[in-house]
Design an enzyme around this catalytic site. Structure first.
Site, PDB file in Angstrom:
ATOM      1  N   GLU A  75     -14.164  24.717  -6.895  1.00 25.85           N
ATOM      2  CA  GLU A  75     -15.404  25.220  -7.486  1.00 25.85           C
ATOM      3  C   GLU A  75     -16.507  24.161  -7.408  1.00 25.85           C
ATOM      4  OE1 GLU A  75     -13.769  28.343 -10.884  1.00 25.85           O
ATOM      5  OE2 GLU A  75     -13.773  26.187 -11.305  1.00 25.85           O
ATOM      6  N   HIS A  83      -4.785 -13.087  -3.613  1.00 23.66           N
ATOM      7  CA  HIS A  83      -4.836 -11.866  -2.812  1.00 23.66           C
ATOM      8  C   HIS A  83      -5.950 -11.889  -1.779  1.00 23.66           C
ATOM      9  CE1 HIS A  83      -4.406  -7.730  -1.620  1.00 23.66           C
ATOM     10  NE2 HIS A  83      -5.707  -7.575  -1.786  1.00 23.66           N
ATOM     11  N   ASP A 138     -12.535  30.547 -16.100  1.00 23.12           N
ATOM     12  CA  ASP A 138     -11.370  30.101 -16.873  1.00 23.12           C
ATOM     13  C   ASP A 138     -11.725  28.984 -17.850  1.00 23.12           C
ATOM     14  OD1 ASP A 138     -11.864  28.081 -15.096  1.00 23.12           O
ATOM     15  OD2 ASP A 138      -9.781  27.845 -14.428  1.00 23.12           O
ATOM     16  N   ASP A 145      -9.580  12.982 -18.151  1.00 24.36           N
ATOM     17  CA  ASP A 145      -8.162  13.060 -18.512  1.00 24.36           C
ATOM     18  C   ASP A 145      -7.262  13.297 -17.298  1.00 24.36           C
ATOM     19  OD1 ASP A 145      -8.882  15.619 -17.922  1.00 24.36           O
ATOM     20  OD2 ASP A 145      -8.293  16.495 -19.843  1.00 24.36           O
ATOM     21  N   ASP A 191     -13.575  13.861 -14.325  1.00 23.56           N
ATOM     22  CA  ASP A 191     -12.332  14.383 -14.886  1.00 23.56           C
ATOM     23  C   ASP A 191     -11.610  13.254 -15.624  1.00 23.56           C
ATOM     24  OD1 ASP A 191     -10.002  15.760 -15.453  1.00 23.56           O
ATOM     25  OD2 ASP A 191      -9.181  15.512 -13.431  1.00 23.56           O
ATOM     26  N   ASN A 197     -14.307  31.416 -11.515  1.00 21.50           N
ATOM     27  CA  ASN A 197     -13.216  32.274 -11.986  1.00 21.50           C
ATOM     28  C   ASN A 197     -13.201  32.451 -13.503  1.00 21.50           C
ATOM     29  OD1 ASN A 197     -12.374  29.786 -12.842  1.00 21.50           O
ATOM     30  ND2 ASN A 197     -10.492  29.746 -11.606  1.00 21.50           N
ATOM     31  N   HIS A 240       0.805  -1.225   0.000  1.00 24.28           N
ATOM     32  CA  HIS A 240       0.000   0.000   0.000  1.00 24.28           C
ATOM     33  C   HIS A 240       0.842   1.281   0.000  1.00 24.28           C
ATOM     34  CE1 HIS A 240      -4.066  -1.394  -0.069  1.00 24.28           C
ATOM     35  NE2 HIS A 240      -3.867  -2.235   0.927  1.00 24.28           N
ATOM     36  N   ASP A 289      -1.957  -5.449  -4.042  1.00 21.94           N
ATOM     37  CA  ASP A 289      -2.153  -4.214  -3.281  1.00 21.94           C
ATOM     38  C   ASP A 289      -0.828  -3.496  -3.043  1.00 21.94           C
ATOM     39  OD1 ASP A 289      -4.834  -4.640  -3.294  1.00 21.94           O
ATOM     40  OD2 ASP A 289      -5.101  -4.509  -1.124  1.00 21.94           O
ATOM     41  N   HIS A 340      -6.688  -3.557  -5.248  1.00 17.60           N
ATOM     42  CA  HIS A 340      -6.349  -2.146  -5.471  1.00 17.60           C
ATOM     43  C   HIS A 340      -5.613  -1.934  -6.788  1.00 17.60           C
ATOM     44  CE1 HIS A 340      -7.414   0.239  -1.831  1.00 17.60           C
ATOM     45  NE2 HIS A 340      -7.588  -0.981  -1.350  1.00 17.60           N
TER      46      HIS A 340
END
Length: 698
Positions: free
Chosen positions: A686, A274, A679, A637, A635, A677, A163, A190, A223
């Site tokens: 935000e 595992h 942008d 990318d 998100d 803002n 980990h 993991d 994981h």
């Protein structure tokens, strides 16, 4: 004098027993909160999976975008992945002072990496991508179950979860020696998340894997999954360390993870996995499935199932009758006449080509983008070799992988769903006994669970849990361990604690062993109760409702017994609340709890750290991990910013689920209002601010 000695002995034993009780309660707190977070992650992922399955894209562009966003790592064809992650186009500047790699790798390269990482240096992105490229090529040639023999080395060392704790790996190598032709290692998954140096651990392990491919073996853990990485830190770590090329590195890691073997078998007698097993675990099936299809084990792609059924039917020579809505497909071979089955290799090639043609036809008819043919891997060769045997559904294969990565043993008989973690199952000693007998095994080695001593036997010593990340919850909370197996397959354990502070705590000599033990437990206990109080505060509203159900006269007071029952009904952590009560609440003289003042005290404690309105802070504490995970899912990318397009497509998913009709202009107005803002993108602050404003609206 004799009576005094007896009294001192009795006092000492009582005190040590109390310390042990406190230690166990502290452990339960840490473990319950950890598993609760895993439940939240799976619930969140299941929610997005449900949205994906129910959402009908209005165009092929919209479908492709949504698919790339939520099924990251699966949308790249082989050639596209090679082109996207082209390491040769990245130049290493003359100012770079870190380690250099050249392939094929040599032991000196591994030594240089170890020294560089000890000095907090960073490997250049070009070398990271090159290493991942070579590792991926090597892993693709490995079977799903690696076979290891003690005949070729004196002993085999098995390590559990690391980990991201690089100090533990350094300590293992210091105590046990580096991998070499005479020193074999099995690392049981993991490697990443939670700790801050997951990337360095992977670089070191992959380097040794390429240098000593017969002596170093890596299993996949739960994981090693890009959806889990979004929540538990590895994605964030990579993007922080490699701001320019982080997206490429992440993409390669995702692809490498799905090629990691699922198990290791020592001398055909000791199976290393595992998580665990279930009553349906089938090693024959596990050995033959195409493991790389499960980029994320958390989600089974239902849309792909339809494109695989023709493949199964074609191999079995069956044809589905009936009046289906989908167009009827002719699954008869369209290529040249089948060669003789006497030549197995030629027949296998012909069969594979025929099946691939039918799959491509099915994909075109159901409008699913086709996958580029890859070179033959070990798994595909096994599948072709046994083409005349029964074929399994994608659901059955997925469950096999899910169970070996996520399951835990339990003392009770039988096998049941693992509701504590939210994935895999609980398997009892009877399941273990039948499994070992079926495959002529002596015992199982697994990881997946933190143990206070670093290892633990269960099921009559037939299941061994090994965990190698010391101080996992807090400094001094647990030891790490690894196990060594010789030709006699008798396990020998080595325990350690990597952190120097924990070492000083346990070795304090001025005030004696008991005082040192008390100080260590107190430190860990304080951390556990702090986390528990945060959890309680995050559920303030639900707790008030539960308390009021016992306070029918609105006195503002409830009994301590009712307090414990109400808290468990809300948090569902399975903790001994009556035993924990003295550390959490103050009771009045009549044995009643003023629950409103108690909740106010919790709020005051949290507000001292965050200067935010109490009701809002409660919601943020309860949802911050989920909000951050949602942000990272959107998100796509991993830039740390949500583009307007990413937000618009995600909102279409939500609005479809909630039956809210909103035009594209309305969505554009909404996303512009969140972009404070101006942008042209939305950062995490935000995102949280928009959440705060929504909560404040009546």
């Amino acid at each position: 004098a004799f009576k005094a000695a007896v009294l001192i002995q009795q006092w000492y034993r009582r005190h040590v027993a109390r310390l042990e009780m406190r230690r166990r309660c502290t452990w339960r707190i840490f473990q319950s909160i950890e598993y609760s977070c895993e439940q939240d992650q799976i619930k969140l992922h299941n929610f997005f999976s449900y949205l994906m399955d129910q959402f009908t894209p209005s165009s092929s562009k919209e479908r492709d975008f949504i698919s790339r966003m939520f099924i990251s790592g699966e949308s790249y064809k082989e050639a596209e992945l090679e082109k996207y992650c082209d390491y040769e186009s990245i130049e290493v500047p003359d100012s770079y002072t870190g380690p250099h790699l050249s392939f094929p790798l040599l032991p000196d390269h591994a030594t240089a990496l170890l020294e560089a990482f000890q000095q907090k240096q960073q490997l250049h992105a070009r070398y990271v991508l090159n290493l991942l490229h070579e590792t991926r090529k090597h892993l693709k040639q490995l079977p799903n179950i690696s076979h290891v023999s003690t005949c070729y080395s004196e002993e085999i060392t098995v390590c559990g979860d690391l980990h991201g704790q690089l100090d533990d790996l350094f300590l293992i190598f210091y105590k046990n020696g580096l991998p070499s032709p005479s020193k074999s290692y099995v690392f049981n998954g993991d490697f990443v998340d939670r700790g801050k140096q997951s990337l360095e651990i992977l670089v070191i392990l992959f380097t040794f894997l390429l240098i000593y491919p017969k002596e170093v073996h890596l299993n996949r853990g739960n994981h090693e999954d890009h959806m889990v990485n979004l929540r538990y830190g590895f994605t964030k770590e990579v993007m922080q360390k490699y701001k320019m090329h982080g997206k490429k590195i992440l993409k390669m890691f995702q692809n490498v993870f799905c090629w990691l073997p699922l198990a290791t078998l020592i001398d055909q007698k000791v199976l290393i996995i595992h998580g665990g097993i279930s009553d349906t675990t089938d090693l024959d099936m596990l050995e033959k499935i195409q493991r790389n299809r499960f980029v994320s084990v958390l989600r089974l792609k239902k849309r792909k199932e339809s494109s695989e059924k023709p493949q199964i039917q074609a191999i079995n020579g069956e044809s589905k009758s009936g009046t289906d809505a989908a167009p009827r497909l002719s699954l008869q071979p369209q290529s040249a006449q089948a060669p003789s089955t006497a030549n197995r290799l030629e027949f296998s090639r012909w069969l594979r080509q025929t099946v691939q043609e039918q799959i491509d036809t099915c994909r075109r008819l159901v409008d699913i983008s086709e996958s580029e043919p890859e070179e033959l891997t070990y798994s595909s060769m096994v599948s072709l070799k046994d083409a005349d045997e029964p074929c399994w559904t994608r659901q059955e294969e997925w469950k096999q992988v899910l169970d070996v990565l996520w399951s835990d043993p339990m003392p009770q008989e039988g096998c049941r769903e693992n509701r504590v973690r939210g994935g895999g199952c609980y398997f009892g000693p009877d399941v273990t006994e039948k499994f070992l007998e079926k495959y002529s095994l002596q015992f199982l080695i697994r990881s997946h669970e933190c143990k206070q001593e670093g290892y633990e036997f269960c099921h009559s010593r037939k299941v061994l849990t090994i965990f190698s990340a010391s101080n996992y919850y807090e400094i001094g909370s647990n030891r790490g361990a690894y196990v060594k197996l010789g030709p006699d397959l008798i396990p020998h354990f080595v325990q350690y604690q990597a952190n120097k502070t924990a070492h000083l705590l346990t070795m304090t000599q001025r005030q004696g062993f008991l005082v040192a033990l008390f100080a260590k437990i107190s430190r860990v206990e304080e951390s556990a109760f702090r986390a528990l109080r945060e959890k309680l505060f995050a559920h303030t509203s639900a707790l008030i409702s539960a308390f009021k159900s016992y306070d029918r006269d609105n006195t503002g007071k409830i009994t301590l017994s009712n307090w414990a029952t109400a808290v468990e009904s809300v948090l569902r952590l399975g903790l001994p609340w009556r035993m924990l009560r003295p550390q959490l609440v103050r009771s009045t003289e009549d044995g009643m709890l003023e629950y409103k003042s108690w909740l106010d005290d919790l709020a005051m404690e949290q507000r001292s750290q965050e200067h935010i309105q109490s009701s809002l802070l409660e919601v943020i504490y309860r949802n911050r991990s989920n909000l951050e995970t949602i942000f990272r899912i959107i998100d796509r990318d991993h830039s740390g910013l949500i583009s307007f397009e990413e937000f618009q497509q995600t909102w279409k998913l939500f609005s479809s689920h909630m039956n809210i009709e909103l035009t594209d202009d309305g969505i554009n107005d909404l996303v512009r209002s969140i972009d404070f803002n101006k942008d042209g993108s939305i950062d995490f602050n935000e995102f949280l601010e928009a959440f705060r404003l929504v909560r404040q609206c009546p």
